[in-house]
Design a protein around this motif. Structure first.
Motif, PDB file in Angstrom:
ATOM      1  N   ASP A 187      -0.117  11.911  -6.568  1.00  0.00           N
ATOM      2  CA  ASP A 187       1.199  11.695  -7.158  1.00  0.00           C
ATOM      3  C   ASP A 187       1.951  10.746  -6.244  1.00  0.00           C
ATOM      4  O   ASP A 187       2.008  10.950  -5.032  1.00  0.00           O
ATOM      5  CB  ASP A 187       1.958  13.019  -7.278  1.00  0.00           C
ATOM      6  N   PHE A 188       2.507   9.696  -6.838  1.00  0.00           N
ATOM      7  CA  PHE A 188       3.195   8.671  -6.066  1.00  0.00           C
ATOM      8  C   PHE A 188       4.668   8.609  -6.445  1.00  0.00           C
ATOM      9  O   PHE A 188       5.010   8.559  -7.621  1.00  0.00           O
ATOM     10  CB  PHE A 188       2.559   7.298  -6.306  1.00  0.00           C
ATOM     11  N   ASP A 189       5.521   8.584  -5.431  1.00  0.00           N
ATOM     12  CA  ASP A 189       6.951   8.363  -5.608  1.00  0.00           C
ATOM     13  C   ASP A 189       7.154   6.852  -5.574  1.00  0.00           C
ATOM     14  O   ASP A 189       6.941   6.216  -4.542  1.00  0.00           O
ATOM     15  CB  ASP A 189       7.716   9.052  -4.481  1.00  0.00           C
ATOM     16  N   LEU A 190       7.518   6.275  -6.700  1.00  0.00           N
ATOM     17  CA  LEU A 190       7.638   4.823  -6.815  1.00  0.00           C
ATOM     18  C   LEU A 190       9.062   4.322  -6.604  1.00  0.00           C
ATOM     19  O   LEU A 190       9.345   3.156  -6.842  1.00  0.00           O
ATOM     20  CB  LEU A 190       7.147   4.381  -8.202  1.00  0.00           C
ATOM     21  N   ALA A 191       9.951   5.186  -6.150  1.00  0.00           N
ATOM     22  CA  ALA A 191      11.370   4.851  -6.051  1.00  0.00           C
ATOM     23  C   ALA A 191      11.629   3.572  -5.264  1.00  0.00           C
ATOM     24  O   ALA A 191      12.476   2.775  -5.645  1.00  0.00           O
ATOM     25  CB  ALA A 191      12.146   6.015  -5.448  1.00  0.00           C
ATOM     26  N   SER A 192      10.918   3.364  -4.187  1.00  0.00           N
ATOM     27  CA  SER A 192      11.165   2.167  -3.375  1.00  0.00           C
ATOM     28  C   SER A 192      10.285   0.998  -3.807  1.00  0.00           C
ATOM     29  O   SER A 192      10.296  -0.045  -3.178  1.00  0.00           O
ATOM     30  CB  SER A 192      10.928   2.470  -1.895  1.00  0.00           C
TER      31      SER A 192
ATOM     32  N   GLY B  70      -5.082   6.267  -2.184  1.00  0.00           N
ATOM     33  CA  GLY B  70      -3.852   5.498  -2.089  1.00  0.00           C
ATOM     34  C   GLY B  70      -3.847   4.414  -3.154  1.00  0.00           C
ATOM     35  O   GLY B  70      -4.838   4.203  -3.857  1.00  0.00           O
ATOM     36  N   LEU B  71      -2.743   3.711  -3.259  1.00  0.00           N
ATOM     37  CA  LEU B  71      -2.557   2.654  -4.249  1.00  0.00           C
ATOM     38  C   LEU B  71      -2.294   1.349  -3.508  1.00  0.00           C
ATOM     39  O   LEU B  71      -1.431   1.301  -2.629  1.00  0.00           O
ATOM     40  CB  LEU B  71      -1.354   3.008  -5.140  1.00  0.00           C
ATOM     41  N   ALA B  72      -3.048   0.307  -3.844  1.00  0.00           N
ATOM     42  CA  ALA B  72      -2.835  -1.013  -3.238  1.00  0.00           C
ATOM     43  C   ALA B  72      -2.591  -2.028  -4.336  1.00  0.00           C
ATOM     44  O   ALA B  72      -3.352  -2.119  -5.292  1.00  0.00           O
ATOM     45  CB  ALA B  72      -4.042  -1.431  -2.411  1.00  0.00           C
ATOM     46  N   ILE B  73      -1.510  -2.778  -4.188  1.00  0.00           N
ATOM     47  CA  ILE B  73      -1.185  -3.864  -5.101  1.00  0.00           C
ATOM     48  C   ILE B  73      -1.247  -5.127  -4.262  1.00  0.00           C
ATOM     49  O   ILE B  73      -0.584  -5.224  -3.225  1.00  0.00           O
ATOM     50  CB  ILE B  73       0.211  -3.670  -5.720  1.00  0.00           C
ATOM     51  N   ARG B  74      -2.065  -6.081  -4.707  1.00  0.00           N
ATOM     52  CA  ARG B  74      -2.311  -7.253  -3.870  1.00  0.00           C
ATOM     53  C   ARG B  74      -2.144  -8.527  -4.669  1.00  0.00           C
ATOM     54  O   ARG B  74      -2.451  -8.577  -5.856  1.00  0.00           O
ATOM     55  CB  ARG B  74      -3.735  -7.205  -3.318  1.00  0.00           C
TER      56      ARG B  74
ATOM     57  N   VAL C 223       0.849  -1.187   0.000  1.00  0.00           N
ATOM     58  CA  VAL C 223       0.000   0.000   0.000  1.00  0.00           C
ATOM     59  C   VAL C 223       0.885   1.237   0.000  1.00  0.00           C
ATOM     60  O   VAL C 223       1.839   1.333   0.774  1.00  0.00           O
ATOM     61  CB  VAL C 223      -0.929   0.012   1.235  1.00  0.00           C
ATOM     62  N   LEU C 224       0.555   2.179  -0.874  1.00  0.00           N
ATOM     63  CA  LEU C 224       1.301   3.431  -1.003  1.00  0.00           C
ATOM     64  C   LEU C 224       0.315   4.576  -0.912  1.00  0.00           C
ATOM     65  O   LEU C 224      -0.739   4.544  -1.540  1.00  0.00           O
ATOM     66  CB  LEU C 224       2.018   3.462  -2.356  1.00  0.00           C
ATOM     67  N   SER C 225       0.644   5.591  -0.117  1.00  0.00           N
ATOM     68  CA  SER C 225      -0.217   6.767  -0.075  1.00  0.00           C
ATOM     69  C   SER C 225       0.626   8.028  -0.196  1.00  0.00           C
ATOM     70  O   SER C 225       1.729   8.102   0.301  1.00  0.00           O
ATOM     71  CB  SER C 225      -1.051   6.799   1.210  1.00  0.00           C
ATOM     72  N   ASP C 226       0.076   8.984  -0.906  1.00  0.00           N
ATOM     73  CA  ASP C 226       0.681  10.299  -1.092  1.00  0.00           C
ATOM     74  C   ASP C 226       0.403  11.110   0.174  1.00  0.00           C
ATOM     75  O   ASP C 226      -0.660  10.982   0.782  1.00  0.00           O
ATOM     76  CB  ASP C 226       0.026  10.944  -2.322  1.00  0.00           C
TER      77      ASP C 226
ATOM     78  N   LEU D 262      -7.426   3.225  -3.404  1.00  0.00           N
ATOM     79  CA  LEU D 262      -8.155   3.189  -2.144  1.00  0.00           C
ATOM     80  C   LEU D 262      -8.566   4.585  -1.687  1.00  0.00           C
ATOM     81  O   LEU D 262      -7.748   5.507  -1.722  1.00  0.00           O
ATOM     82  CB  LEU D 262      -7.264   2.608  -1.041  1.00  0.00           C
ATOM     83  N   PRO D 263      -9.782   4.737  -1.176  1.00  0.00           N
ATOM     84  CA  PRO D 263     -10.144   6.010  -0.545  1.00  0.00           C
ATOM     85  C   PRO D 263      -9.482   6.071   0.833  1.00  0.00           C
ATOM     86  O   PRO D 263      -9.622   5.137   1.623  1.00  0.00           O
ATOM     87  CB  PRO D 263     -11.664   5.927  -0.448  1.00  0.00           C
ATOM     88  N   LEU D 264      -8.736   7.129   1.131  1.00  0.00           N
ATOM     89  CA  LEU D 264      -8.001   7.181   2.396  1.00  0.00           C
ATOM     90  C   LEU D 264      -8.792   7.786   3.544  1.00  0.00           C
ATOM     91  O   LEU D 264      -8.652   7.372   4.673  1.00  0.00           O
ATOM     92  CB  LEU D 264      -6.688   7.942   2.213  1.00  0.00           C
ATOM     93  N   ASN D 265      -9.618   8.805   3.306  1.00  0.00           N
ATOM     94  CA  ASN D 265     -10.350   9.403   4.425  1.00  0.00           C
ATOM     95  C   ASN D 265     -11.839   9.503   4.180  1.00  0.00           C
ATOM     96  O   ASN D 265     -12.512  10.152   4.927  1.00  0.00           O
ATOM     97  CB  ASN D 265      -9.816  10.775   4.833  1.00  0.00           C
TER      98      ASN D 265
END
Length: 170
Positions: A150-155, A63-67, A54-57, A78-81
């Motif tokens: 916007d997501f930083d995908l570096a990791s 957010g982004l979830a890869i499962r 799970v990644l969130s800005d 994903l809706p975060l709030n």
């Protein structure tokens, strides 16, 4: 909402998604932070694993979830709030993704029972995520509005290594 609260919300939602989609008993589970990703692993009987990343800005509503659940790849926004952000389950929700400044790509999807926008064809998006350094998304919200992140995908490569090993994208 602070970044820490968003991270906790994404972690709770990611964990609930993994657990809700797992039908078999969980033997052990673990959660770890890898860069800006939260990776949740559930060990299952027979040696298989269910994995969610799970990644969130910091400032986004999405957010982004890869499962990988039962060796089946899925990707969701994903809706975060706001659980009702994307509307009712079953609603078509095409999203737009732009990676590393390239032209935006449209992704077919629909709002799932878990209130997240499920991407219809996850493998091409996973390959994009694994090769890009950054990604912007535009996801349709309920009504005519849309939310962006916007997501930083570096990791991403190290955070997704276990997931990709359990659930190859080809």
């Amino acid at each position: 909402m602070t970044a820490a609260k968003r991270l906790r919300a994404a972690l709770r939602l990611g964990a609930s998604l993994v657990l809700a989609l797992s039908a078999m008993p969980v033997q052990a589970s673990g959660t770890k932070k890898v860069g800006n990703w939260v990776v949740i692993t559930n060990d299952r009987q027979g040696g298989r694993k269910d994995v969610a990343a799970v990644l969130s800005d910091k400032e986004a509503q999405v957010g982004l979830a890869i499962r990988c659940i039962e060796a089946s790849l899925s990707i969701a926004f994903l809706p975060l709030n706001n659980d009702g952000l994307f509307g009712k389950a079953g609603r078509a929700a095409a999203s737009f993704v732009q990676a590393d400044g390239q032209p935006a790509v449209e992704l077919a999807g629909a709002v799932g029972a878990d209130r997240a926008v499920q991407v219809s064809r996850p493998a091409p998006l996973l390959r994009l995520i694994l090769s890009a350094a950054e990604m912007g998304v535009l996801v349709p919200a309920q009504g005519s509005a849309a939310v962006s992140a916007d997501f930083d995908l570096a990791s991403g490569r190290s955070a997704l290594a276990e997931l990709v090993g359990q659930c190859p994208a080809d």
